[in-house]
Design a protein around this motif. Structure first.
Motif, short mmCIF file in Angstrom:
data_model
loop_
_atom_site.label_atom_id
_atom_site.label_comp_id
_atom_site.label_asym_id
_atom_site.label_seq_id
_atom_site.Cartn_x
_atom_site.Cartn_y
_atom_site.Cartn_z
N ALA A 91 0.34 2.17 -9.79
CA ALA A 91 -0.82 2.75 -9.11
C ALA A 91 -2.11 2.16 -9.65
O ALA A 91 -3.05 1.86 -8.88
CB ALA A 91 -0.82 4.27 -9.28
N LEU A 92 -2.18 1.95 -10.96
CA LEU A 92 -3.38 1.37 -11.57
C LEU A 92 -3.58 -0.07 -11.11
O LEU A 92 -4.70 -0.48 -10.77
CB LEU A 92 -3.27 1.44 -13.09
CG LEU A 92 -4.47 0.93 -13.89
CD1 LEU A 92 -5.69 1.79 -13.61
CD2 LEU A 92 -4.15 0.92 -15.38
N ASP A 93 -2.52 -0.85 -11.08
CA ASP A 93 -2.61 -2.25 -10.66
C ASP A 93 -3.07 -2.35 -9.21
O ASP A 93 -3.89 -3.22 -8.87
CB ASP A 93 -1.25 -2.95 -10.81
CG ASP A 93 -0.84 -3.14 -12.26
OD1 ASP A 93 -1.71 -3.01 -13.15
OD2 ASP A 93 0.35 -3.40 -12.51
N GLY A 131 -10.86 3.03 -4.92
CA GLY A 131 -9.96 2.69 -6.02
C GLY A 131 -9.51 3.89 -6.83
O GLY A 131 -8.53 3.81 -7.56
N LEU A 132 -10.21 5.01 -6.69
CA LEU A 132 -9.88 6.22 -7.45
C LEU A 132 -9.61 7.39 -6.52
O LEU A 132 -8.50 7.91 -6.48
CB LEU A 132 -11.00 6.53 -8.45
CG LEU A 132 -11.02 5.57 -9.63
CD1 LEU A 132 -12.39 5.53 -10.28
CD2 LEU A 132 -9.98 5.98 -10.65
N GLY A 133 -10.64 7.80 -5.80
CA GLY A 133 -10.48 8.85 -4.81
C GLY A 133 -11.33 8.52 -3.61
O GLY A 133 -12.57 8.59 -3.68
N PHE A 134 -10.70 8.13 -2.52
CA PHE A 134 -11.44 7.71 -1.33
C PHE A 134 -10.73 8.24 -0.10
O PHE A 134 -9.51 8.14 0.01
CB PHE A 134 -11.54 6.18 -1.27
CG PHE A 134 -12.44 5.68 -0.17
CD1 PHE A 134 -13.82 5.72 -0.33
CD2 PHE A 134 -11.91 5.18 1.00
CE1 PHE A 134 -14.66 5.26 0.68
CE2 PHE A 134 -12.74 4.73 2.01
CZ PHE A 134 -14.12 4.77 1.85
N MET A 135 -11.51 8.80 0.83
CA MET A 135 -10.93 9.36 2.04
C MET A 135 -11.35 8.52 3.24
O MET A 135 -12.53 8.41 3.56
CB MET A 135 -11.38 10.81 2.23
CG MET A 135 -10.71 11.52 3.40
SD MET A 135 -8.92 11.75 3.19
CE MET A 135 -8.87 13.12 2.02
N GLY A 195 -12.42 -0.38 -9.51
CA GLY A 195 -12.11 0.08 -8.17
C GLY A 195 -13.09 -0.46 -7.15
O GLY A 195 -12.71 -0.87 -6.05
N LEU A 196 -14.36 -0.49 -7.50
CA LEU A 196 -15.37 -1.05 -6.61
C LEU A 196 -15.18 -2.56 -6.44
O LEU A 196 -15.29 -3.10 -5.34
CB LEU A 196 -16.77 -0.76 -7.16
CG LEU A 196 -17.23 0.69 -7.10
CD1 LEU A 196 -18.40 0.93 -8.04
CD2 LEU A 196 -17.60 1.07 -5.68
N PHE A 211 -6.25 5.59 -7.40
CA PHE A 211 -5.44 5.90 -8.57
C PHE A 211 -5.35 7.40 -8.81
O PHE A 211 -4.27 7.95 -9.05
CB PHE A 211 -6.04 5.21 -9.80
CG PHE A 211 -5.32 5.50 -11.09
CD1 PHE A 211 -4.03 5.03 -11.30
CD2 PHE A 211 -5.93 6.22 -12.10
CE1 PHE A 211 -3.36 5.30 -12.49
CE2 PHE A 211 -5.28 6.49 -13.29
CZ PHE A 211 -3.98 6.03 -13.48
N ASP A 212 -6.48 8.11 -8.75
CA ASP A 212 -6.45 9.57 -8.92
C ASP A 212 -5.52 10.22 -7.90
O ASP A 212 -4.78 11.15 -8.22
CB ASP A 212 -7.86 10.15 -8.75
CG ASP A 212 -8.74 9.93 -9.97
OD1 ASP A 212 -8.24 9.44 -10.99
OD2 ASP A 212 -9.94 10.26 -9.88
#
Length: 279
Positions: free
Chosen positions: A253-255, A48-52, A200-201, A60-61
Protein backbone atom coordinates in the motif's frame (compact mmCIF):
# COMPACT_ATOMS: atom_id res chain seq x y z
CA UNK A 1 11.12 -5.88 16.64
CA UNK A 2 8.47 -8.52 15.96
CA UNK A 3 5.31 -9.03 17.96
CA UNK A 4 3.89 -12.43 18.76
CA UNK A 5 0.16 -12.82 18.25
CA UNK A 6 -1.54 -14.95 20.83
CA UNK A 7 -4.82 -16.76 21.05
CA UNK A 8 -5.84 -14.23 23.66
CA UNK A 9 -5.25 -11.39 21.20
CA UNK A 10 -7.28 -13.22 18.58
CA UNK A 11 -10.10 -13.59 21.05
CA UNK A 12 -9.82 -9.89 21.83
CA UNK A 13 -10.10 -9.06 18.14
CA UNK A 14 -13.31 -11.05 17.97
CA UNK A 15 -14.66 -9.25 21.02
CA UNK A 16 -13.65 -5.92 19.46
CA UNK A 17 -15.63 -6.65 16.33
CA UNK A 18 -18.75 -7.32 18.36
CA UNK A 19 -18.22 -4.20 20.44
CA UNK A 20 -17.79 -2.03 17.37
CA UNK A 21 -21.04 -3.41 15.99
CA UNK A 22 -22.82 -2.60 19.21
CA UNK A 23 -21.60 1.01 19.32
CA UNK A 24 -21.87 1.88 15.65
CA UNK A 25 -24.16 4.75 14.67
CA UNK A 26 -26.96 2.40 13.67
CA UNK A 27 -26.39 -0.18 16.38
CA UNK A 28 -26.64 -3.16 14.02
CA UNK A 29 -24.83 -6.45 14.47
CA UNK A 30 -24.30 -9.36 12.16
CA UNK A 31 -22.31 -12.51 11.55
CA UNK A 32 -19.28 -10.69 10.14
CA UNK A 33 -19.17 -7.52 12.24
CA UNK A 34 -22.38 -5.57 11.76
CA UNK A 35 -25.29 -5.41 9.35
CA UNK A 36 -25.12 -1.62 9.52
CA UNK A 37 -21.34 -1.46 9.15
CA UNK A 38 -18.74 0.91 10.49
CA UNK A 39 -18.02 4.60 9.89
CA UNK A 40 -14.38 5.56 9.32
CA UNK A 41 -13.01 9.07 9.06
CA UNK A 42 -10.37 9.91 6.44
CA UNK A 43 -9.10 12.96 4.60
CA UNK A 44 -10.85 13.58 1.29
CA UNK A 45 -8.23 15.99 -0.13
CA UNK A 46 -4.84 14.39 0.54
CA UNK A 47 -3.64 12.49 -2.56
CA UNK A 48 -1.71 9.34 -1.74
CA UNK A 49 -3.12 9.16 1.79
CA UNK A 50 -6.81 9.96 1.90
CA UNK A 51 -8.48 11.15 -1.28
CA UNK A 52 -12.08 10.89 -2.43
CA UNK A 53 -12.78 10.74 -6.18
CA UNK A 54 -16.57 10.73 -6.45
CA UNK A 55 -17.48 8.01 -3.98
CA UNK A 56 -14.20 6.09 -4.36
CA UNK A 57 -11.54 6.61 -1.67
CA UNK A 58 -7.85 5.94 -2.25
CA UNK A 59 -4.51 6.28 -0.49
CA UNK A 60 -2.32 4.66 2.12
CA UNK A 61 -4.55 5.65 5.06
CA UNK A 62 -7.54 4.20 3.21
CA UNK A 63 -5.81 0.88 2.56
CA UNK A 64 -4.76 0.52 6.21
CA UNK A 65 -8.31 1.40 7.29
CA UNK A 66 -9.85 -1.19 4.96
CA UNK A 67 -7.47 -3.90 6.16
CA UNK A 68 -8.10 -3.16 9.84
CA UNK A 69 -11.87 -2.98 9.36
CA UNK A 70 -11.87 -6.33 7.56
CA UNK A 71 -9.88 -7.93 10.39
CA UNK A 72 -12.50 -6.62 12.82
CA UNK A 73 -15.29 -8.20 10.79
CA UNK A 74 -16.28 -5.34 8.49
CA UNK A 75 -15.64 -5.97 4.79
CA UNK A 76 -15.26 -2.98 2.48
CA UNK A 77 -18.95 -2.88 1.54
CA UNK A 78 -19.81 -2.28 5.22
CA UNK A 79 -17.59 0.81 5.52
CA UNK A 80 -19.04 4.32 5.39
CA UNK A 81 -16.34 6.92 4.72
CA UNK A 82 -16.68 10.32 6.40
CA UNK A 83 -14.53 13.34 5.66
CA UNK A 84 -12.45 14.24 8.70
CA UNK A 85 -10.62 17.58 8.38
CA UNK A 86 -7.85 18.08 10.91
CA UNK A 87 -9.74 20.64 12.98
CA UNK A 88 -12.80 18.38 13.33
CA UNK A 89 -11.28 15.04 14.24
CA UNK A 90 -11.72 15.20 18.01
CA UNK A 91 -15.32 16.39 17.63
CA UNK A 92 -16.19 13.63 15.17
CA UNK A 93 -14.90 11.00 17.61
CA UNK A 94 -16.32 12.45 20.81
CA UNK A 95 -19.80 12.91 19.31
CA UNK A 96 -19.93 9.40 17.83
CA UNK A 97 -20.05 10.53 14.19
CA UNK A 98 -17.23 8.11 13.37
CA UNK A 99 -16.01 4.86 14.95
CA UNK A 100 -12.35 5.47 14.12
CA UNK A 101 -10.17 7.87 12.14
CA UNK A 102 -7.24 7.21 9.79
CA UNK A 103 -6.20 10.71 8.66
CA UNK A 104 -2.50 11.51 9.20
CA UNK A 105 -3.55 11.85 12.84
CA UNK A 106 -0.39 12.38 14.89
CA UNK A 107 -0.48 10.95 18.41
CA UNK A 108 0.16 13.69 20.99
CA UNK A 109 -0.34 14.00 24.73
CA UNK A 110 -2.68 16.95 24.18
CA UNK A 111 -4.94 14.94 21.88
CA UNK A 112 -4.93 12.01 24.30
CA UNK A 113 -6.83 14.25 26.72
CA UNK A 114 -9.82 14.09 24.34
CA UNK A 115 -9.49 10.85 22.33
CA UNK A 116 -7.74 7.47 22.40
CA UNK A 117 -5.31 6.07 19.85
CA UNK A 118 -4.21 2.72 18.47
CA UNK A 119 -0.94 2.33 16.60
CA UNK A 120 0.92 4.14 15.25
CA UNK A 121 0.61 2.47 11.87
CA UNK A 122 3.20 4.83 10.35
CA UNK A 123 5.87 7.23 11.61
CA UNK A 124 6.38 10.23 9.35
CA UNK A 125 8.82 13.12 9.62
CA UNK A 126 9.03 16.66 8.31
CA UNK A 127 10.96 16.76 5.05
CA UNK A 128 11.35 18.68 1.81
CA UNK A 129 10.03 18.21 -1.72
CA UNK A 130 12.26 19.63 -4.46
CA UNK A 131 12.64 19.46 -8.24
CA UNK A 132 13.77 16.04 -9.43
CA UNK A 133 17.07 17.41 -10.76
CA UNK A 134 17.86 19.54 -7.71
CA UNK A 135 21.12 18.46 -6.09
CA UNK A 136 21.72 21.54 -3.92
CA UNK A 137 18.96 21.21 -1.33
CA UNK A 138 19.88 18.29 0.88
CA UNK A 139 18.10 19.26 4.08
CA UNK A 140 16.55 22.10 6.09
CA UNK A 141 19.94 23.76 6.63
CA UNK A 142 20.49 24.27 2.87
CA UNK A 143 17.70 26.77 2.24
CA UNK A 144 19.31 30.18 2.81
CA UNK A 145 18.32 32.41 -0.10
CA UNK A 146 15.82 29.79 -1.35
CA UNK A 147 12.05 30.11 -1.65
CA UNK A 148 10.17 27.66 0.58
CA UNK A 149 6.43 26.97 0.39
CA UNK A 150 4.04 25.67 3.03
CA UNK A 151 0.33 26.09 3.69
CA UNK A 152 -1.24 29.04 5.45
CA UNK A 153 -1.36 28.43 9.18
CA UNK A 154 1.29 25.69 9.20
CA UNK A 155 4.32 26.05 11.46
CA UNK A 156 6.52 23.80 9.31
CA UNK A 157 8.20 26.53 7.27
CA UNK A 158 8.59 28.85 10.27
CA UNK A 159 10.37 26.05 12.11
CA UNK A 160 12.93 25.79 9.32
CA UNK A 161 13.50 29.55 9.35
CA UNK A 162 13.91 29.65 13.11
CA UNK A 163 16.03 26.52 13.59
CA UNK A 164 17.88 25.78 10.35
CA UNK A 165 18.01 28.45 7.62
CA UNK A 166 17.41 32.00 8.83
CA UNK A 167 17.81 33.38 5.31
CA UNK A 168 15.06 31.31 3.69
CA UNK A 169 12.22 33.14 1.96
CA UNK A 170 8.80 31.85 3.00
CA UNK A 171 5.78 31.62 0.72
CA UNK A 172 2.34 30.48 1.86
CA UNK A 173 -0.35 28.86 -0.27
CA UNK A 174 -3.89 27.73 0.66
CA UNK A 175 -2.99 24.05 0.21
CA UNK A 176 -0.06 21.76 -0.47
CA UNK A 177 -1.27 21.05 -4.01
CA UNK A 178 -0.79 24.75 -4.78
CA UNK A 179 2.71 24.60 -3.26
CA UNK A 180 3.65 21.68 -5.49
CA UNK A 181 2.26 23.50 -8.54
CA UNK A 182 4.51 26.44 -7.65
CA UNK A 183 7.45 24.07 -7.27
CA UNK A 184 6.89 22.47 -10.68
CA UNK A 185 6.55 25.94 -12.22
CA UNK A 186 9.84 27.05 -10.64
CA UNK A 187 8.26 29.73 -8.44
CA UNK A 188 9.60 28.08 -5.28
CA UNK A 189 12.60 25.88 -4.60
CA UNK A 190 11.08 23.54 -2.02
CA UNK A 191 7.90 22.53 -0.22
CA UNK A 192 7.81 21.29 3.37
CA UNK A 193 5.47 19.13 5.46
CA UNK A 194 5.44 15.45 6.52
CA UNK A 195 7.47 13.27 4.17
CA UNK A 196 4.69 10.85 3.25
CA UNK A 197 2.32 13.72 2.44
CA UNK A 198 4.96 15.16 0.11
CA UNK A 199 5.48 11.75 -1.49
CA UNK A 200 1.75 11.32 -2.06
CA UNK A 201 1.58 14.68 -3.80
CA UNK A 202 4.67 13.93 -5.85
CA UNK A 203 3.19 10.64 -7.02
CA UNK A 204 0.25 12.35 -8.74
CA UNK A 205 0.30 12.02 -12.55
CA UNK A 206 0.76 15.78 -13.10
CA UNK A 207 3.88 15.76 -10.92
CA UNK A 208 5.36 12.35 -11.75
CA UNK A 209 9.06 12.50 -12.51
CA UNK A 210 9.23 16.24 -11.84
CA UNK A 211 9.77 16.27 -8.08
CA UNK A 212 11.40 14.16 -5.37
CA UNK A 213 11.44 13.87 -1.59
CA UNK A 214 14.85 14.85 -0.19
CA UNK A 215 14.78 12.04 2.37
CA UNK A 216 16.29 13.87 5.34
CA UNK A 217 13.57 14.00 8.02
CA UNK A 218 13.92 16.28 11.02
CA UNK A 219 10.88 15.50 13.17
CA UNK A 220 8.85 12.47 14.25
CA UNK A 221 5.10 12.24 13.62
CA UNK A 222 3.37 9.06 14.80
CA UNK A 223 0.21 8.49 12.76
CA UNK A 224 -2.31 6.75 15.00
CA UNK A 225 -5.83 5.40 14.63
CA UNK A 226 -8.11 7.89 16.37
CA UNK A 227 -10.70 6.29 18.67
CA UNK A 228 -13.34 7.57 21.11
CA UNK A 229 -11.99 8.05 24.60
CA UNK A 230 -13.88 5.05 26.04
CA UNK A 231 -12.98 2.67 23.18
CA UNK A 232 -11.60 -0.80 23.94
CA UNK A 233 -10.47 -1.43 20.33
CA UNK A 234 -6.78 -0.52 20.63
CA UNK A 235 -5.31 -4.00 21.10
CA UNK A 236 -7.42 -5.55 18.35
CA UNK A 237 -6.48 -2.77 15.91
CA UNK A 238 -2.80 -3.18 16.75
CA UNK A 239 -3.09 -6.89 16.03
CA UNK A 240 -4.60 -6.10 12.63
CA UNK A 241 -1.83 -3.59 11.82
CA UNK A 242 0.80 -6.14 12.80
CA UNK A 243 -0.79 -8.73 10.53
CA UNK A 244 -0.91 -6.26 7.64
CA UNK A 245 2.80 -5.55 8.03
CA UNK A 246 3.73 -9.22 8.38
CA UNK A 247 1.79 -10.17 5.24
CA UNK A 248 3.41 -7.43 3.14
CA UNK A 249 0.13 -5.61 2.46
CA UNK A 250 1.33 -2.55 4.40
CA UNK A 251 4.45 -2.17 2.24
CA UNK A 252 2.45 -2.75 -0.94
CA UNK A 253 0.00 0.00 0.00
CA UNK A 254 2.86 2.38 0.81
CA UNK A 255 4.66 1.66 -2.47
CA UNK A 256 1.48 2.27 -4.47
CA UNK A 257 0.78 5.55 -2.71
CA UNK A 258 4.29 6.97 -3.33
CA UNK A 259 5.21 5.37 -6.65
CA UNK A 260 7.75 7.25 -8.75
CA UNK A 261 8.93 9.67 -6.05
CA UNK A 262 11.94 7.75 -4.78
CA UNK A 263 10.43 7.96 -1.31
CA UNK A 264 11.76 5.60 1.35
CA UNK A 265 10.34 5.94 4.87
CA UNK A 266 12.57 6.03 7.93
CA UNK A 267 13.39 2.34 8.33
CA UNK A 268 14.41 2.68 11.99
CA UNK A 269 10.95 3.99 12.88
CA UNK A 270 8.84 1.87 10.50
CA UNK A 271 10.29 -1.65 10.63
CA UNK A 272 7.67 -1.96 12.01
CA UNK A 273 6.35 1.08 13.94
CA UNK A 274 6.52 0.58 17.70
CA UNK A 275 3.04 0.77 19.19
CA UNK A 276 2.27 3.20 21.97
CA UNK A 277 0.72 1.62 25.08
CA UNK A 278 -3.04 1.23 24.84
CA UNK A 279 -4.90 3.29 27.41
Amino acid sequence: MRRTRTTGAIALAATAALTLAACSDDGGSGEDGGDEGITIGIKFDQPGLGFMDGDTPSGFDVEVAKYVANELGYPEDQITWKESPSAQRETLLSTGQVDMIFATYSITDERREQVSFAGPYFVAGQDLLVAADNMDITGPDALDGKNLCSVTGSTSAERIKEEYSEGVNLLEQPGYAECVTALVAGSVDAVTTDDIILAGLGAQPANAGKVKVVGNTFSEEKYGVGLPMDSDQCEAINEAITKMIDEGAWQEALDTATEGTGYVPNADLNSPPAFDPCS
